[in-house]
Design a protein around this motif. Sequence first.
Motif, PDB file in Angstrom:
ATOM      1  N   SER A  58       0.832  -1.208   0.000  1.00 30.40           N
ATOM      2  CA  SER A  58       0.000   0.000   0.000  1.00 30.40           C
ATOM      3  C   SER A  58       0.863   1.253   0.000  1.00 30.40           C
ATOM      4  O   SER A  58       0.604   2.208  -0.749  1.00 30.40           O
ATOM      5  CB  SER A  58      -0.919  -0.017   1.223  1.00 30.40           C
ATOM      6  N   LEU A  59       1.903   1.263   0.824  1.00 26.54           N
ATOM      7  CA  LEU A  59       2.805   2.411   0.864  1.00 26.54           C
ATOM      8  C   LEU A  59       3.538   2.569  -0.467  1.00 26.54           C
ATOM      9  O   LEU A  59       3.694   3.689  -0.955  1.00 26.54           O
ATOM     10  CB  LEU A  59       3.801   2.269   2.020  1.00 26.54           C
ATOM     11  N   VAL A  60       3.964   1.468  -1.058  1.00 28.31           N
ATOM     12  CA  VAL A  60       4.606   1.520  -2.384  1.00 28.31           C
ATOM     13  C   VAL A  60       3.671   2.182  -3.388  1.00 28.31           C
ATOM     14  O   VAL A  60       4.070   3.079  -4.133  1.00 28.31           O
ATOM     15  CB  VAL A  60       4.999   0.104  -2.874  1.00 28.31           C
ATOM     16  N   ASP A  61       2.422   1.768  -3.401  1.00 28.85           N
ATOM     17  CA  ASP A  61       1.454   2.273  -4.370  1.00 28.85           C
ATOM     18  C   ASP A  61       1.232   3.775  -4.224  1.00 28.85           C
ATOM     19  O   ASP A  61       1.336   4.529  -5.196  1.00 28.85           O
ATOM     20  CB  ASP A  61       0.134   1.514  -4.219  1.00 28.85           C
ATOM     21  N   VAL A  62       0.951   4.224  -3.019  1.00 29.48           N
ATOM     22  CA  VAL A  62       0.634   5.642  -2.830  1.00 29.48           C
ATOM     23  C   VAL A  62       1.873   6.515  -3.019  1.00 29.48           C
ATOM     24  O   VAL A  62       1.815   7.578  -3.636  1.00 29.48           O
ATOM     25  CB  VAL A  62      -0.068   5.896  -1.478  1.00 29.48           C
ATOM     26  N   SER A  63       3.017   6.077  -2.535  1.00 28.14           N
ATOM     27  CA  SER A  63       4.239   6.856  -2.686  1.00 28.14           C
ATOM     28  C   SER A  63       4.648   6.956  -4.159  1.00 28.14           C
ATOM     29  O   SER A  63       5.044   8.028  -4.640  1.00 28.14           O
ATOM     30  CB  SER A  63       5.365   6.225  -1.855  1.00 28.14           C
ATOM     31  N   SER A  64       4.512   5.858  -4.885  1.00 29.14           N
ATOM     32  CA  SER A  64       4.829   5.857  -6.320  1.00 29.14           C
ATOM     33  C   SER A  64       3.891   6.782  -7.086  1.00 29.14           C
ATOM     34  O   SER A  64       4.317   7.477  -8.015  1.00 29.14           O
ATOM     35  CB  SER A  64       4.732   4.440  -6.886  1.00 29.14           C
ATOM     36  N   GLY A  65       2.630   6.781  -6.695  1.00 29.07           N
ATOM     37  CA  GLY A  65       1.662   7.672  -7.346  1.00 29.07           C
ATOM     38  C   GLY A  65       2.021   9.130  -7.167  1.00 29.07           C
ATOM     39  O   GLY A  65       1.999   9.913  -8.127  1.00 29.07           O
ATOM     40  N   TYR A  66       2.373   9.516  -5.952  1.00 26.69           N
ATOM     41  CA  TYR A  66       2.770  10.911  -5.719  1.00 26.69           C
ATOM     42  C   TYR A  66       4.065  11.251  -6.453  1.00 26.69           C
ATOM     43  O   TYR A  66       4.232  12.359  -6.954  1.00 26.69           O
ATOM     44  CB  TYR A  66       2.892  11.207  -4.223  1.00 26.69           C
ATOM     45  N   ALA A  67       4.994  10.303  -6.546  1.00 25.75           N
ATOM     46  CA  ALA A  67       6.220  10.553  -7.307  1.00 25.75           C
ATOM     47  C   ALA A  67       5.890  10.806  -8.773  1.00 25.75           C
ATOM     48  O   ALA A  67       6.420  11.734  -9.393  1.00 25.75           O
ATOM     49  CB  ALA A  67       7.183   9.382  -7.164  1.00 25.75           C
ATOM     50  N   SER A  98       9.203   5.405   2.791  1.00 24.22           N
ATOM     51  CA  SER A  98       9.301   5.157   1.354  1.00 24.22           C
ATOM     52  C   SER A  98      10.182   6.225   0.718  1.00 24.22           C
ATOM     53  O   SER A  98      10.206   7.372   1.167  1.00 24.22           O
ATOM     54  CB  SER A  98       7.919   5.198   0.700  1.00 24.22           C
ATOM     55  N   LYS A  99      10.884   5.812  -0.321  1.00 25.36           N
ATOM     56  CA  LYS A  99      11.660   6.731  -1.157  1.00 25.36           C
ATOM     57  C   LYS A  99      11.348   6.340  -2.593  1.00 25.36           C
ATOM     58  O   LYS A  99      11.745   5.275  -3.047  1.00 25.36           O
ATOM     59  CB  LYS A  99      13.151   6.618  -0.852  1.00 25.36           C
ATOM     60  N   SER A 100      10.601   7.216  -3.273  1.00 18.59           N
ATOM     61  CA  SER A 100      10.120   6.905  -4.625  1.00 18.59           C
ATOM     62  C   SER A 100      10.762   7.825  -5.640  1.00 18.59           C
ATOM     63  O   SER A 100      10.711   9.053  -5.500  1.00 18.59           O
ATOM     64  CB  SER A 100       8.598   7.059  -4.681  1.00 18.59           C
ATOM     65  N   TYR A 101      11.341   7.214  -6.681  1.00 21.19           N
ATOM     66  CA  TYR A 101      12.066   7.939  -7.716  1.00 21.19           C
ATOM     67  C   TYR A 101      11.444   7.651  -9.083  1.00 21.19           C
ATOM     68  O   TYR A 101      11.289   6.480  -9.440  1.00 21.19           O
ATOM     69  CB  TYR A 101      13.519   7.463  -7.779  1.00 21.19           C
ATOM     70  N   VAL A 102      11.129   8.688  -9.841  1.00 20.77           N
ATOM     71  CA  VAL A 102      10.687   8.487 -11.219  1.00 20.77           C
ATOM     72  C   VAL A 102      11.936   8.170 -12.027  1.00 20.77           C
ATOM     73  O   VAL A 102      12.863   8.976 -12.091  1.00 20.77           O
ATOM     74  CB  VAL A 102       9.974   9.735 -11.785  1.00 20.77           C
ATOM     75  N   ILE A 103      11.966   6.981 -12.630  1.00 17.92           N
ATOM     76  CA  ILE A 103      13.136   6.614 -13.426  1.00 17.92           C
ATOM     77  C   ILE A 103      12.883   6.802 -14.919  1.00 17.92           C
ATOM     78  O   ILE A 103      13.821   6.880 -15.691  1.00 17.92           O
ATOM     79  CB  ILE A 103      13.628   5.191 -13.106  1.00 17.92           C
TER      80      ILE A 103
END
Length: 140
Positions: A58-67, A98-103
Motif C-alpha cells: 500500500s505504501l509503495v502504491d501511494v508513494s509511487s503515485g505521488y512521485a 518510502s523513497k520513490s524515484y521516477v526513473i
Amino acid sequence: MTPEKRQLITDSFNRSETLRFYKAELLEAETDFISMKIPKMDLMTRKAGMFNGAMIASLVDVSSGYAAVSHYEEDCYVVTVELKVNYLRPAIGEALVSKSYVIKGGGKISVVRTEIYTVDEKGESESHVATSLVTMMKIR
C-alpha cells in the motif's frame, strides 16, 4: 518543483482519509522524488511484530503515485498500471519510510522505483526491507 506544485501535492496528501488513518507524514516532495513515513500501528503488523506485506504494498502504491504526479508540471491524476514488490527481509521497526524515484517519466506513462525502509524510534537506523517497480498512467 514550483511552490504551487509542492502545495498541490501537500494539499492532496493532507486530504487523503487513508493517509490520515495511517498517520502518514510527507517527508520530501521534489520533482521526480517523494518520501513518506508511516508509524507502526497494531493493525499493520503480523503477530511476530513485523509490518504486514499488504501495508508495504500500500505504501509503495501511494508513494509511487505521488512521485509520478511530481513529474508533471500541471495538476494531474495517475492510476497504477503495474506494481511489483520484492520483499527483502522482515520489516521490523517502528515506522516504514518510502523513497520513490521516477526513473522514466513520459507524457502518459511513468515508471517509478520505490524503496521501503524500516526505521527505529529515533529514525537513526534504517533497514532496507523492500524494493519495487511501479508503472503509473496519467489519466487527467
